[in-house]
Design an enzyme around this catalytic site. Sequence first.
Site, PDB file in Angstrom:
ATOM      1  N   GLU A 267       0.819  -1.212   0.000  1.00 50.96           N
ATOM      2  CA  GLU A 267       0.000   0.000   0.000  1.00 50.96           C
ATOM      3  C   GLU A 267       0.854   1.263   0.000  1.00 50.96           C
ATOM      4  OE1 GLU A 267      -2.948   0.229  -0.689  1.00 50.96           O
ATOM      5  OE2 GLU A 267      -3.636  -1.825  -0.455  1.00 50.96           O
TER       6      GLU A 267
ATOM      7  N   TYR B 107      -6.490   6.828   3.525  1.00 53.77           N
ATOM      8  CA  TYR B 107      -6.572   5.758   2.538  1.00 53.77           C
ATOM      9  C   TYR B 107      -5.844   4.498   3.005  1.00 53.77           C
ATOM     10  CZ  TYR B 107      -5.321   2.557  -1.003  1.00 53.77           C
ATOM     11  OH  TYR B 107      -5.138   1.374  -1.631  1.00 53.77           O
TER      12      TYR B 107
ATOM     13  N   ASP C 180      -9.458   6.252  -2.994  1.00 57.08           N
ATOM     14  CA  ASP C 180      -8.241   6.673  -3.694  1.00 57.08           C
ATOM     15  C   ASP C 180      -8.655   7.321  -5.012  1.00 57.08           C
ATOM     16  OD1 ASP C 180      -9.134   4.509  -5.132  1.00 57.08           O
ATOM     17  OD2 ASP C 180      -7.119   3.850  -5.666  1.00 57.08           O
TER      18      ASP C 180
END
Length: 359
Positions: A48, A131, A149
């Site tokens: 991520e 996020y 996102d």
Amino acid sequence: MGNFFVCKMIFCRFMQEIVSNIVAWYLKNARDLPWRNTRNPYSVWLSEVLLQQTRVNQGLPYYEKFIVHFPTIHHLAQASEDEVLKTWQGLGYYSRARNLHKTARIVAESLQGNFPQTPEGLQKLPGLGPYTAAAIASIAFNYPEPVLDGNVARVVSRMLDIHEAVDLPSVKKGMIEWLRGQIAYAEPGTFNQAWMELGALVCLPARPLCDSCPIASWCMARQRGTAEELPVKKAKAKVRERWFHYLHLENENAIWLVQRQAGDIWEGLWEFPMYEAASEKEVPSDWLPKLVADPQQVKISLQRRFTHLLTHQRIHASFWKLSTRPENLRLQQPIFEFPLVQEELPALHRLMDKYLKAN
DNA sequence: AAATCGGGGCC
DNA sequence: GGCCCAGATTT
């Protein structure tokens, strides 16, 4: 905003079917990516962070490199920051690398190697914003928090035909709220990845593949023919022009480099000693005396010029080959020597890499 | 709310 | 040349 909530009501009764279609599409069409074969929090977190503002194809080789170099969070925590930066070299947004390292040390040393399992807990760690915290919580810990996102914002803005700027906090909040109302209809991690994957593969920024879209029949932008205009974004900042003059000094076994300081681009990365001119007109005869004690003892020649384009800056770089004694230099930072072996060089930034490879 | 931080792919 | 990308942080 008014328009937004009307849409929200209209779609309420279709939510379950929409989610079911997206998830079914995702399970059939999802790309086979290495971090999708595990729910290991370390792998999920690493992927991520690597993919923040980065396309999958660009981040993929870095993920492999990090997993080989630092198989567990303890390996990463025990590494030096320079090692982490070096592995990150070339990817950009280098504060991500420093925050990655900080978070690894916090989790390994203060949290017994265990990540927090909620978005609130995760978001306290360096480099984890709304996020990434939601992504890790949902994928690794099955926590029902939607992610928003760039992909999801585009898909949702088209779904609901939202013409307000999607980077407005109020609009973001509204979209997250809308998604939160349907995340219970699927597994949280699958739900989130399905929306993102749809944006990455079908609901493209330009020329979306609406004919292949599993939720096209509920898409208001498609119905109204506005898909290509969406999402709306606020105007972007202008590009700053900068003029860098690099001094290239090396001998048989050493190359002179200094580390860039905080508060500017390429923080913590290495480069030649450098003078930044205030304008294009500022010529070497003006700045050379500021850099050396005795210009008479210096031989200097322009080696190469590059224009290096970044998102918000245009760097006009000149590389000057310098021949003088190191003691003759007037530098604000200490000079470090490194063996002139490519593998041994610390994390240089892209522009330096370009110059060295060109020689 | 606005500025800043990179690099690469695509049109 | 502009836009965008599995955004976060600082001011």
